[in-house]
Every structure is written in C-alpha cells, then in structure tokens.
Design a protein around this motif. Structure first.
Motif, PDB file in Angstrom:
ATOM      1  N   LEU A  30       0.846  -1.065  -0.010  1.00 35.15           N
ATOM      2  CA  LEU A  30       0.095  -0.055  -0.168  1.00 35.15           C
ATOM      3  C   LEU A  30       0.900   1.144  -0.061  1.00 35.15           C
ATOM      4  O   LEU A  30       2.101   1.346  -0.003  1.00 35.15           O
ATOM      5  CB  LEU A  30      -0.870   0.078   1.331  1.00 35.15           C
ATOM      6  N   ALA A  31       0.346   2.406  -0.118  1.00 30.90           N
ATOM      7  CA  ALA A  31       0.901   3.774  -0.477  1.00 30.90           C
ATOM      8  C   ALA A  31       0.546   4.707   0.723  1.00 30.90           C
ATOM      9  O   ALA A  31      -0.544   4.557   1.332  1.00 30.90           O
ATOM     10  CB  ALA A  31       0.867   4.490  -1.709  1.00 30.90           C
ATOM     11  N   PRO A  32       1.475   5.457   1.286  1.00 27.36           N
ATOM     12  CA  PRO A  32       0.985   6.496   2.272  1.00 27.36           C
ATOM     13  C   PRO A  32      -0.268   7.281   1.972  1.00 27.36           C
ATOM     14  O   PRO A  32      -0.185   7.794   0.729  1.00 27.36           O
ATOM     15  CB  PRO A  32       2.132   7.344   2.644  1.00 27.36           C
ATOM     16  N   GLU A  60      -3.047   6.204  -4.780  1.00 32.05           N
ATOM     17  CA  GLU A  60      -2.370   5.288  -5.684  1.00 32.05           C
ATOM     18  C   GLU A  60      -3.472   4.339  -6.154  1.00 32.05           C
ATOM     19  O   GLU A  60      -4.362   3.968  -5.139  1.00 32.05           O
ATOM     20  CB  GLU A  60      -1.200   4.758  -5.192  1.00 32.05           C
ATOM     21  N   PRO A  61      -3.603   3.905  -7.357  1.00 36.70           N
ATOM     22  CA  PRO A  61      -4.597   2.781  -7.840  1.00 36.70           C
ATOM     23  C   PRO A  61      -4.504   1.577  -7.181  1.00 36.70           C
ATOM     24  O   PRO A  61      -3.278   0.987  -6.725  1.00 36.70           O
ATOM     25  CB  PRO A  61      -4.385   2.836  -9.178  1.00 36.70           C
ATOM     26  N   LEU A  62      -5.118   0.625  -7.121  1.00 32.70           N
ATOM     27  CA  LEU A  62      -4.910  -0.718  -6.974  1.00 32.70           C
ATOM     28  C   LEU A  62      -4.099  -1.280  -7.857  1.00 32.70           C
ATOM     29  O   LEU A  62      -4.122  -1.111  -9.261  1.00 32.70           O
ATOM     30  CB  LEU A  62      -6.371  -1.614  -7.100  1.00 32.70           C
ATOM     31  N   ARG A 121      -1.372   6.208   7.966  1.00 30.81           N
ATOM     32  CA  ARG A 121      -2.441   5.242   7.222  1.00 30.81           C
ATOM     33  C   ARG A 121      -1.740   5.042   5.864  1.00 30.81           C
ATOM     34  O   ARG A 121      -1.293   6.017   5.156  1.00 30.81           O
ATOM     35  CB  ARG A 121      -3.704   5.900   6.979  1.00 30.81           C
ATOM     36  N   LEU A 122      -1.807   3.817   5.445  1.00 32.88           N
ATOM     37  CA  LEU A 122      -1.556   3.556   3.910  1.00 32.88           C
ATOM     38  C   LEU A 122      -2.958   3.076   3.386  1.00 32.88           C
ATOM     39  O   LEU A 122      -3.499   2.379   3.997  1.00 32.88           O
ATOM     40  CB  LEU A 122      -0.488   2.255   4.174  1.00 32.88           C
ATOM     41  N   ARG A 123      -2.852   3.146   2.051  1.00 34.30           N
ATOM     42  CA  ARG A 123      -4.044   2.870   1.301  1.00 34.30           C
ATOM     43  C   ARG A 123      -4.114   2.806  -0.109  1.00 34.30           C
ATOM     44  O   ARG A 123      -2.709   3.304  -0.653  1.00 34.30           O
ATOM     45  CB  ARG A 123      -5.148   3.805   1.625  1.00 34.30           C
ATOM     46  N   ARG A 124      -4.841   2.226  -0.857  1.00 32.66           N
ATOM     47  CA  ARG A 124      -4.773   2.546  -2.466  1.00 32.66           C
ATOM     48  C   ARG A 124      -6.497   2.463  -2.585  1.00 32.66           C
ATOM     49  O   ARG A 124      -7.203   2.345  -1.607  1.00 32.66           O
ATOM     50  CB  ARG A 124      -4.411   1.186  -3.072  1.00 32.66           C
TER      51      ARG A 124
END
Length: 247
Positions: free
Chosen positions: A57-59, A111-113, A70-73
């Motif tokens: 995942l990305a920040p 950021e995309p999946l 938190r990190l997410r996509r």
C-alpha cells in the motif's frame, strides 16, 4: 421410504439471507469468517494470499496532515445485477457532501489498486457477493463499487485512527469493512449508530475474514483508535472497506 419435504422454516439460512434480514431490521450485520469463506469458496490459504497485498500500500498524505499514519490504495468498479464487473478509470476520490467533515469539497488522489490485487481470485467473488447483499437495500440494475484497502499504523507514542472523522456516513447505499489482519493491535472497536445516536451494533473485528455490513442510508459508523498491545513494537490494523451505491 416416503420422501419428506424439508420445512423451509427449519432449513438453515444462507449467510446472504441472514445479512438481508439483519440489514433490513437493524441496519447492520457481522458475517463470521466461516460463513464468508463458504460464500466465496475460499480457505485460509486464499486469505493469506489476499492479505499479502496489504504489504504493497502507499502512504495516505491526507491522513498524515492530521497526524494519522495510514496506508491505502483505491479503485472503482461498476457491477451489474447479473454480476458483470468492470473496472473504471482511475480518478480522484470524492465523497458526497454532508458525509466526511474533514474533506468537504476536496478531491483526494490515491494510488490505484495494483495489478496483482485486481487479479487476485478472491476479489471478484467478494464484490459479486456484496452486490447480492446490497440487493436487499435497492433494486438497482447497476452498482458503483469503491474499494479501499487500508492499513492504520500505531506506535507507543501515537495512536492509529481508523476513522479520524469520527462518527459518520459515507454517502453510499451499503458500507462494508472486512478485516484482513491485526498485528499487536489493541482497540479498534467498530460501532454502528442509528440517526439518534443509539448504538445498533458494537464489535471488535478480530479474526481475518470477519465482514461488517451497514445500511449507510440509515446508520452512522465509527472505529475507535488502535494502540500497540506491546508498547515496544508497532501495531497495525488492515481492512478492506468496500462501498456500493445504487446507480
């Protein structure tokens, strides 16, 4: 021997049927891991492979502005009543007005999946099953499906806030939270409220594959902060938040 017809009133309900009843009566439901795995036809090996995507995942720079690591996509799909799933172009994530008070009128770019996430054999059956669940809330020919893999991180000096906006709605039809994993994490209690603030459901998602479902039109939800159970080590909580909105 004479055939004996099964009494429908005594036949075990399917997990989706149980979710329908709870959503229509209470507005929220927690589906246990064994029931979800049975729906999807997956086992612990499949869950472990799916959980590996949370290491990529990305920040989340927007959460960082408020002190949350938190990190997410993010990804967006259309899902038809017949189960056809189509990925949509990757654009900014925008929540409807009067939902998330932290980001009113703000486009957030995530950021995309990853291609590996999109190709995981667990993802499409999961999204189709959620479409089957959402069908009790709206007779939609098509659903807008938004997919958010999240990791919230905490340390001894900084709690992790899964919902820094507090109690809120997402402005969708069905909101879901699927626990992917917890590492050294205490807290993270999920609560669903009715519009008057009464607690409808409170639980701590603790086992991988536990799925929390909510009728977002009729309820609000929030999650308490996490902290390290062992202060000497960091903690994290991994979830997949998926929302469906009738089109």
């Amino acid at each position: 021997m004479d055939d004996v017809a099964e009494d429908p009133s005594t036949a075990p309900a399917s997990p989706v049927a149980g979710a329908h009843r709870a959503l229509l009566s209470e507005g929220a439901y927690v589906m246990p891991p064994a029931a979800l795995s049975a729906c999807l036809g997956v086992d612990e090996h499949d869950w472990a492979a799916f959980a590996a995507h949370w290491e990529d995942l990305a920040p989340d720079a927007y959460a960082a502005e408020r002190g949350t690591r938190r990190l997410r996509r993010y990804g967006h799909f259309l899902l038809t009543r017949g189960g056809e799933l189509t990925a949509q172009p990757h654009i900014a994530f925008v929540q409807p007005e009067d939902t998330n008070p932290l980001y009113v009128d703000r486009d957030r770019h995530f950021e995309p999946l990853t291609e590996a996430f999109l190709a995981d054999p667990l993802l499409t059956p999961l999204l189709r099953m959620l479409g089957d669940v959402a069908a009790c809330l709206d007779d939609a020919a098509e659903w807008s499906v938004k997919v958010h893999p999240f990791r919230v991180v905490a340390s001894s000096g900084a709690e992790g806030a899964p919902t820094p906006e507090g109690r809120h709605r997402d402005g969708v039809t069905l909101v879901t939270s699927l626990l992917i994993g917890r590492e050294n994490a205490a807290g993270g209690e999920s609560t669903v409220y009715d519009p008057d603030g009464r607690e409808v459901l409170t639980t701590t998602l603790a086992e991988r594959g536990t799925l929390m479902l909510g009728d977002d039109r009729a309820t609000l939800h929030g999650v308490s902060p996490i902290r390290p159970a062992d202060p000497a080590r960091p903690a994290h909580r991994d979830v997949l938040v998926t929302t469906l909105t009738a089109r």
